[in-house]
Design a protein around this motif. Structure first.
Motif, PDB file in Angstrom:
ATOM      1  N   GLY A 320       0.859  -1.195   0.000  1.00  0.00           N
ATOM      2  CA  GLY A 320       0.000   0.000   0.000  1.00  0.00           C
ATOM      3  C   GLY A 320       0.884   1.229   0.000  1.00  0.00           C
ATOM      4  O   GLY A 320       1.577   1.482  -0.998  1.00  0.00           O
ATOM      5  N   TYR A 321       0.889   1.975   1.098  1.00  0.00           N
ATOM      6  CA  TYR A 321       1.624   3.241   1.141  1.00  0.00           C
ATOM      7  C   TYR A 321       2.428   3.335   2.432  1.00  0.00           C
ATOM      8  O   TYR A 321       2.198   2.561   3.374  1.00  0.00           O
ATOM      9  CB  TYR A 321       0.643   4.412   1.068  1.00  0.00           C
ATOM     10  CG  TYR A 321      -0.276   4.370  -0.131  1.00  0.00           C
ATOM     11  CD1 TYR A 321      -1.592   3.932  -0.007  1.00  0.00           C
ATOM     12  CD2 TYR A 321       0.172   4.734  -1.400  1.00  0.00           C
ATOM     13  CE1 TYR A 321      -2.444   3.857  -1.105  1.00  0.00           C
ATOM     14  CE2 TYR A 321      -0.674   4.673  -2.507  1.00  0.00           C
ATOM     15  CZ  TYR A 321      -1.972   4.228  -2.349  1.00  0.00           C
ATOM     16  OH  TYR A 321      -2.807   4.154  -3.436  1.00  0.00           O
ATOM     17  N   MET A 322       3.348   4.313   2.464  1.00  0.00           N
ATOM     18  CA  MET A 322       4.129   4.562   3.672  1.00  0.00           C
ATOM     19  C   MET A 322       4.188   6.064   3.938  1.00  0.00           C
ATOM     20  O   MET A 322       4.247   6.867   2.988  1.00  0.00           O
ATOM     21  CB  MET A 322       5.563   4.035   3.527  1.00  0.00           C
ATOM     22  CG  MET A 322       6.460   4.384   4.706  1.00  0.00           C
ATOM     23  SD  MET A 322       8.212   4.062   4.372  1.00  0.00           S
ATOM     24  CE  MET A 322       8.285   2.323   4.762  1.00  0.00           C
ATOM     25  N   LEU A 332       0.716   2.055   5.573  1.00  0.00           N
ATOM     26  CA  LEU A 332      -0.722   2.217   5.304  1.00  0.00           C
ATOM     27  C   LEU A 332      -1.110   1.032   4.419  1.00  0.00           C
ATOM     28  O   LEU A 332      -1.043   1.092   3.195  1.00  0.00           O
ATOM     29  CB  LEU A 332      -0.985   3.554   4.607  1.00  0.00           C
ATOM     30  CG  LEU A 332      -0.317   4.799   5.229  1.00  0.00           C
ATOM     31  CD1 LEU A 332      -0.635   6.046   4.400  1.00  0.00           C
ATOM     32  CD2 LEU A 332      -0.720   5.009   6.667  1.00  0.00           C
ATOM     33  N   VAL A 333      -1.461  -0.072   5.074  1.00  0.00           N
ATOM     34  CA  VAL A 333      -1.624  -1.342   4.356  1.00  0.00           C
ATOM     35  C   VAL A 333      -3.020  -1.444   3.754  1.00  0.00           C
ATOM     36  O   VAL A 333      -4.018  -1.554   4.467  1.00  0.00           O
ATOM     37  CB  VAL A 333      -1.347  -2.532   5.290  1.00  0.00           C
ATOM     38  CG1 VAL A 333      -1.406  -3.841   4.503  1.00  0.00           C
ATOM     39  CG2 VAL A 333       0.013  -2.383   5.976  1.00  0.00           C
ATOM     40  N   THR A 334      -3.038  -1.366   2.425  1.00  0.00           N
ATOM     41  CA  THR A 334      -4.336  -1.500   1.723  1.00  0.00           C
ATOM     42  C   THR A 334      -4.485  -2.909   1.141  1.00  0.00           C
ATOM     43  O   THR A 334      -5.584  -3.342   0.830  1.00  0.00           O
ATOM     44  CB  THR A 334      -4.402  -0.474   0.579  1.00  0.00           C
ATOM     45  OG1 THR A 334      -3.255  -0.646  -0.261  1.00  0.00           O
ATOM     46  CG2 THR A 334      -4.403   0.948   1.132  1.00  0.00           C
ATOM     47  N   ALA A 380      -7.741  -8.321   7.561  1.00  0.00           N
ATOM     48  CA  ALA A 380      -7.422  -6.900   7.706  1.00  0.00           C
ATOM     49  C   ALA A 380      -8.371  -6.274   8.725  1.00  0.00           C
ATOM     50  O   ALA A 380      -9.595  -6.344   8.561  1.00  0.00           O
ATOM     51  CB  ALA A 380      -7.553  -6.205   6.355  1.00  0.00           C
ATOM     52  N   PRO A 381      -7.837  -5.638   9.777  1.00  0.00           N
ATOM     53  CA  PRO A 381      -8.715  -4.981  10.766  1.00  0.00           C
ATOM     54  C   PRO A 381      -9.581  -3.879  10.168  1.00  0.00           C
ATOM     55  O   PRO A 381     -10.693  -3.662  10.629  1.00  0.00           O
ATOM     56  CB  PRO A 381      -7.733  -4.398  11.778  1.00  0.00           C
ATOM     57  CG  PRO A 381      -6.516  -5.261  11.675  1.00  0.00           C
ATOM     58  CD  PRO A 381      -6.453  -5.637  10.220  1.00  0.00           C
ATOM     59  N   HIS A 382      -9.111  -3.201   9.119  1.00  0.00           N
ATOM     60  CA  HIS A 382      -9.942  -2.165   8.486  1.00  0.00           C
ATOM     61  C   HIS A 382     -10.147  -2.556   7.026  1.00  0.00           C
ATOM     62  O   HIS A 382      -9.202  -2.985   6.351  1.00  0.00           O
ATOM     63  CB  HIS A 382      -9.284  -0.779   8.571  1.00  0.00           C
ATOM     64  CG  HIS A 382     -10.190   0.342   8.145  1.00  0.00           C
ATOM     65  ND1 HIS A 382     -10.323   0.717   6.829  1.00  0.00           N
ATOM     66  CD2 HIS A 382     -11.027   1.143   8.861  1.00  0.00           C
ATOM     67  CE1 HIS A 382     -11.205   1.714   6.741  1.00  0.00           C
ATOM     68  NE2 HIS A 382     -11.644   1.992   7.956  1.00  0.00           N
ATOM     69  N   SER A 383     -11.339  -2.376   6.527  1.00  0.00           N
ATOM     70  CA  SER A 383     -11.671  -2.856   5.175  1.00  0.00           C
ATOM     71  C   SER A 383     -10.910  -2.130   4.067  1.00  0.00           C
ATOM     72  O   SER A 383     -10.730  -2.669   2.983  1.00  0.00           O
ATOM     73  CB  SER A 383     -13.184  -2.703   4.927  1.00  0.00           C
ATOM     74  OG  SER A 383     -13.527  -1.325   5.048  1.00  0.00           O
ATOM     75  N   THR A 386      -5.364  -0.443   6.861  1.00  0.00           N
ATOM     76  CA  THR A 386      -4.955  -0.712   8.252  1.00  0.00           C
ATOM     77  C   THR A 386      -3.546  -0.167   8.446  1.00  0.00           C
ATOM     78  O   THR A 386      -2.677  -0.399   7.606  1.00  0.00           O
ATOM     79  CB  THR A 386      -4.959  -2.219   8.537  1.00  0.00           C
ATOM     80  OG1 THR A 386      -6.288  -2.725   8.352  1.00  0.00           O
ATOM     81  CG2 THR A 386      -4.490  -2.521   9.959  1.00  0.00           C
ATOM     82  N   VAL A 387      -3.351   0.578   9.529  1.00  0.00           N
ATOM     83  CA  VAL A 387      -2.043   1.209   9.745  1.00  0.00           C
ATOM     84  C   VAL A 387      -1.213   0.414  10.742  1.00  0.00           C
ATOM     85  O   VAL A 387      -1.690   0.082  11.833  1.00  0.00           O
ATOM     86  CB  VAL A 387      -2.207   2.657  10.250  1.00  0.00           C
ATOM     87  CG1 VAL A 387      -0.834   3.292  10.507  1.00  0.00           C
ATOM     88  CG2 VAL A 387      -2.973   3.503   9.226  1.00  0.00           C
TER      89      VAL A 387
END
Ligand code: FHN
Length: 420
Positions: A320-322, A332-334, A380-383, A386-387
């Motif tokens: 994802g992103y950093m 920032l794991v997508t 993933a804790p957030h759909s 997840t950070v």
């Protein structure tokens, strides 16, 4: 002369703002350029000024919506290309205080957003479709263009003089005339003398790279993974195409779309300026307000990974992103990898790792340049994103090879990156 770093500090930290396109065009509900795009009769269009009386205009409610969404600043159109001024001006009667609205809509916006603790920006279009000289230009109509340019400079001076401290002036409509024809340098000098701490975007300077105080990519997020030298801000519509209210453009960006755009912008060291086109009565469209809320909730848990961060320092696009800040790197794991995550390119020692909003400790392993995170949640804790916060032995440092890419002419040789 661009603003100093300390004047840019709030902008670099804010990361997320609200763009507001509102004016006579909102009555017709076919976007902010309807006058030109549909070649309407200008004299008929101007009669809309006698109908623009936004009974439900409540800028404090606008500010509360922006604040709850996690936004830190706003930019309101004071005059778009159609030339109708939402502000009090001595240059024309074609303005809100002297038409049906009967008040200075910009003054009310500035007061409400400042009271809410948000930074205040004013959008101003150099273009004005009411003046033939704008279209004819200085070569065909030197006298007319000189008078038109004076009107533009006078209006900008009013905006910088009538409303106390202004944080951003957001120029637009600079085409088809040159920096010299607009006398942009003289106008910049006037602005900075009246508003010493103001930020001016690059569009007064024809969007040339490195000009103004920040760049303004539009409807796109530049694909960068580390902060650019010049601050930048991507302005994006909340629907598919139009900035002003359009009854037919109901293709709303979802909370997922908005959050991914915000994470993408922050990972490149940039801001997201998300636009709304209020309805003619002054209310925000319900789908816009609804779609902001999940992003605001995400920011209440994960905001430290966005606000005050700079872009990532290494390649994490398979995850994802950093972003980075002080002695931390935020993943920032997508694309959630499951219970184990592999990261490469960060040369720091990782002291600890944790999922923001979750108490469970994450186990950190390292083999050479390869970092492994273990016993992550399987799902993933957030759909959407997840950070994972990595607490480091100092400011985030990439390996030298991170800057190379296989598709670059002098990219890495195979031997450079296989560790066997
Ligand atoms: O023509 C305008 C458009 O209507 C809108 O205001 C955008 C927002 O950045 N700017 C111009 C197109 O670049």
């Amino acid at each position: 002369m661009p603003a100093s770093n300390d004047k840019l500090k709030w902008f670099r930290e804010a990361r997320y703002g609200l763009f507001i396109h509102w004016g006579l065009y909102s009555i017709l509900g076919r976007g902010e350029q309807v006058l030109f795009r549909e070649h309407l009769v200008p004299s008929e269009y101007r009669k809309l000024a006698e109908r623009f009386n936004p009974k439900k205009y409540n800028p404090a409610a606008w500010a509360a919506t922006a604040k709850a969404a996690g936004m830190k600043y706003a930019v309101l159109t004071t005059k778009h290309h159609d030339g109708f001024c939402l502000f009090d001006t001595a240059t024309t009667e074609y303005c809100a205080p002297r038409c049906a609205a009967g008040s200075d809509l910009v003054a009310e916006y500035v007061k409400a957003f400042r009271n809410a603790g948000l930074k205040v920006g004013l959008y101003f279009s150099l273009a004005d479709w009411n003046y033939p000289a704008y279209f004819n230009g200085p070569e065909k109509d030197p006298k007319g263009f000189k008078a038109f340019r004076k009107l533009v400079h006078d209006q900008v001076r009013e905006l910088c003089s009538q409303y106390g401290k202004i944080d951003v002036i957001w120029f637009d409509g600079e085409w088809p005339h040159s920096v010299a024809e607009w006398q942009s340098a003289r106008l910049e000098k006037t602005i900075r003398s009246l508003q010493p701490g103001i930020l001016i975007n690059n569009r007064l300077f024809k969007r040339a790279p490195g000009t103004g105080d920040f760049g303004t990519p539009e409807q796109e997020i530049p694909d960068v993974h580390v902060a650019k030298a010049q601050p930048w801000e991507s302005c994006i519509t909340s629907v598919q195409r139009w900035w002003g209210w359009h009854t037919g453009d109901q293709f709303w960006k979802s909370p997922k779309d908005i959050l991914l755009a915000l994470c993408h912008a922050a990972s490149g060291g940039g801001n997201l300026l998300l636009n709304v086109g209020p309805k003619p009565d002054g209310t925000f469209p319900a789908p816009f307000v609804r779609n902001l809320q999940p992003v605001g909730e995400w920011l209440r848990v994960n905001g430290e990974a966005i606000y005050g961060t700079t872009g990532g320092v290494s390649e994490v696009s398979t995850l994802g992103y950093m972003t980075v800040k002080k002695n931390a790197a935020y993943l920032l794991v997508t694309y959630w990898p499951g219970e184990e995550l592999h990261l490469c390119g960060l040369s720091n020692r990782v002291r600890s790792a944790r999922v923001l909003g979750h108490a469970d400790r994450v186990r950190v392993e390292r083999r050479g340049e390869h970092i492994g995170l273990r016993n992550l949640p399987r799902k993933a804790p957030h759909s959407t994103c997840t950070v994972i916060k990595l607490s480091l032995d100092g400011p985030a440092r990439p390996y030298p090879w991170v800057a190379q890419q296989p598709w670059h002419k002098n990219g890495p040789l195979l031997a450079d990156w296989t560790t066997e």
